[in-house]
Design an enzyme around this catalytic site. Structure first.
Site, PDB file in Angstrom:
ATOM      1  N   ASN A   8      -4.615  -4.243 -10.902  1.00  0.00           N
ATOM      2  CA  ASN A   8      -5.789  -4.622 -10.109  1.00  0.00           C
ATOM      3  C   ASN A   8      -6.704  -5.409 -11.039  1.00  0.00           C
ATOM      4  O   ASN A   8      -7.405  -4.836 -11.868  1.00  0.00           O
ATOM      5  CB  ASN A   8      -6.484  -3.371  -9.566  1.00  0.00           C
ATOM      6  N   LYS A  15      -7.317  -3.176 -14.263  1.00  0.00           N
ATOM      7  CA  LYS A  15      -6.949  -1.773 -14.117  1.00  0.00           C
ATOM      8  C   LYS A  15      -5.440  -1.723 -13.873  1.00  0.00           C
ATOM      9  O   LYS A  15      -4.886  -2.606 -13.222  1.00  0.00           O
ATOM     10  CB  LYS A  15      -7.689  -1.132 -12.945  1.00  0.00           C
ATOM     11  N   ASP A 144      -5.530  -7.189   0.392  1.00  0.00           N
ATOM     12  CA  ASP A 144      -6.530  -6.334   1.033  1.00  0.00           C
ATOM     13  C   ASP A 144      -6.655  -6.629   2.522  1.00  0.00           C
ATOM     14  O   ASP A 144      -7.007  -5.755   3.314  1.00  0.00           O
ATOM     15  CB  ASP A 144      -7.902  -6.565   0.388  1.00  0.00           C
ATOM     16  N   ASN A 205     -18.159   2.520  -4.324  1.00  0.00           N
ATOM     17  CA  ASN A 205     -19.209   1.580  -4.703  1.00  0.00           C
ATOM     18  C   ASN A 205     -19.204   0.403  -3.738  1.00  0.00           C
ATOM     19  O   ASN A 205     -20.246  -0.080  -3.314  1.00  0.00           O
ATOM     20  CB  ASN A 205     -19.004   1.095  -6.139  1.00  0.00           C
ATOM     21  N   VAL A 322     -17.162   8.158  -3.011  1.00  0.00           N
ATOM     22  CA  VAL A 322     -18.238   8.907  -2.362  1.00  0.00           C
ATOM     23  C   VAL A 322     -17.674   9.781  -1.252  1.00  0.00           C
ATOM     24  O   VAL A 322     -18.002  10.967  -1.139  1.00  0.00           O
ATOM     25  CB  VAL A 322     -19.309   7.946  -1.803  1.00  0.00           C
ATOM     26  N   GLY A 323     -16.814   9.214  -0.432  1.00  0.00           N
ATOM     27  CA  GLY A 323     -16.260   9.949   0.700  1.00  0.00           C
ATOM     28  C   GLY A 323     -15.432  11.158   0.314  1.00  0.00           C
ATOM     29  O   GLY A 323     -15.374  12.150   1.038  1.00  0.00           O
ATOM     30  N   ASN A 325     -15.938  13.005  -2.472  1.00  0.00           N
ATOM     31  CA  ASN A 325     -16.639  13.944  -3.356  1.00  0.00           C
ATOM     32  C   ASN A 325     -18.056  14.326  -2.944  1.00  0.00           C
ATOM     33  O   ASN A 325     -18.520  15.400  -3.321  1.00  0.00           O
ATOM     34  CB  ASN A 325     -16.689  13.347  -4.774  1.00  0.00           C
TER      35      ASN A 325
END
Length: 388
Positions: A8, A15, A144, A205, A322-323, A325
């Site tokens: 990525n 990454k 994507d 993010n 976020v979703g 955790n």
């Protein structure tokens, strides 16, 4: 044993994850601050780590460094063991599926950089370098946008001059498609159904929501670029386009500078001075307005997409950083979704989970779940599928 490398690439970072044929992660990590001073952080299957600084004048030096590290740590003995490389490519326009990369495909990815300049060019540059460093490996582009090519015209058309679309390809494309594809497939397995109806909230993010009907995307919140839609870490999300011209005139900034501000200085950061949701939630109550703006936008899209699915919904799903955790965010969102009569089980949030967990109680008219997404494994599987 044959191995698959998943990459990525960003404008100044790479990454990666390395898999064996049994989908086991052998190594993962990143190279960052490419073009600046260079930094790397690698983790290996045996628990060892390798991190530090190194000069990365271009993506080529970063790739060479990570490949040499794989050999140094005996993860591979020779680059020929890497038989396939999967590349996340943000903008694929009308590609409906991942594809083997030919010279013509690579040329098209470069061409589409005009639609996604921050992403497609560095991704294409990395593909070019990988083909030279590992010449025998098959390279696969995983877009994507592909998952969202199933959207109907009513979802992807903008009310703009026809010339903009026909000559300049302006339309809604949607992003995070590989994550949505993974979550959709996972729910087909979990619910033992051939097709599922879901509202999926990919909250990281970068953040977006998708409406999934019969396991296909029928709408998503990101549009021509990832700037449209939800409030994000540093992106504004939906905004009146006239603001761009107004601020450019008021501040003597160029249009590019204003768009850059909407991408990098807005969202949570603009509202609260914190780009990370963990900082927002740990600084309550002074950041309450930020939390309310963020969660209200998510709730509004959930209701909008539930209406568009217009069928029995198998689940409201939260995923990504976020979703997966932030329990408080899910609770705040659900509290703002009034029409669907969703009810959460407080005890469910206390349970640890590895892959997924159900959060709603028996009174809820809609099942709510958290699921850990895995875009890398989808890319790896696409490499295997298309390399046969």
């Amino acid at each position: 044993m044959n191995k698959i490398l998943v990459i990525n690439a960003g404008s100044s970072s790479i990454k990666f994850q390395l898999y064996d044929a049994n989908e086991k992660v052998l190594a993962k990590g990143l190279c960052e601050r490419i073009f600046i001073d260079g930094a790397f952080k690698y983790e290996f299957e045996d628990g060892s780590k390798d991190e530090g600084n190194s000069a990365f004048p271009t993506h080529k030096e970063a790739l060479t460094h990570l490949l040499e590290s794989l050999k140094k740590h005996k993860v591979i003995n020779d680059l020929s063991e890497i038989v396939g490389v999967g590349h996340r490519v943000v903008q694929g326009a009308y590609w409906t599926d991942s594809t083997l990369i030919t010279p013509q495909v690579l040329e098209k990815i470069y061409e589409l950089a005009k639609l996604a300049p921050l992403h497609n060019k560095p991704e294409a540059d990395v593909i070019d370098v990988v083909q030279k460093l590992i010449p025998k490996a098959k390279n696969v582009a995983v877009f994507d946008t592909s998952f969202h090519t199933s959207m109907p015209e009513v979802a992807y058309e903008y009310a703009i001059p026809r010339e903009w679309k026909e000559k300049h390809l302006v339309r809604r494309y949607g992003y995070h498609g590989t994550s949505y594809r993974y979550v959709t497939k996972r729910f087909e397995q979990l619910l033992n159904k051939k097709a599922v109806n879901l509202v999926i909230c990919h909250l990281g993010n970068g953040a977006s929501i998708a409406a999934i009907k019969d396991s296909k995307s029928i709408n998503t919140s990101m549009g021509f670029t990832p700037l449209e839609g939800l409030v994000m870490g540093t992106r504004s999300g939906d905004i009146d386009p006239s603001v761009v011209q107004y601020i450019a005139k008021q501040t003597n900034k160029t249009l590019d500078q204003v768009i850059d501000d909407l991408n990098k200085k807005s969202g949570l950061l603009g509202l609260s001075s914190y780009a990370d949701m963990r900082d927002v939630t740990s600084n309550l109550p002074k950041t309450q307005l930020t939390l309310d703006v963020y969660t209200q936008r998510v709730a509004d899209y959930i209701l909008k997409y539930a209406n568009q699915i217009n069928a029995s919904i198998d689940g409201l799903v939260f995923t990504a950083g976020v979703g997966e955790n932030a329990s408080l965010i899910i609770q705040e969102v659900v509290n703002k979704v009034h029409l669907l009569k969703v009810s959460l089980d407080p005890k469910a949030f206390e349970q640890k989970y590895s892959d997924y967990r159900k959060l709603s109680d028996d009174k809820s008219q809609l099942n709510v779940y958290q699921v850990r997404t895995n875009e890398e494994i989808m890319i790896m599987r696409d490499v295997v599928r298309l390399s046969k």
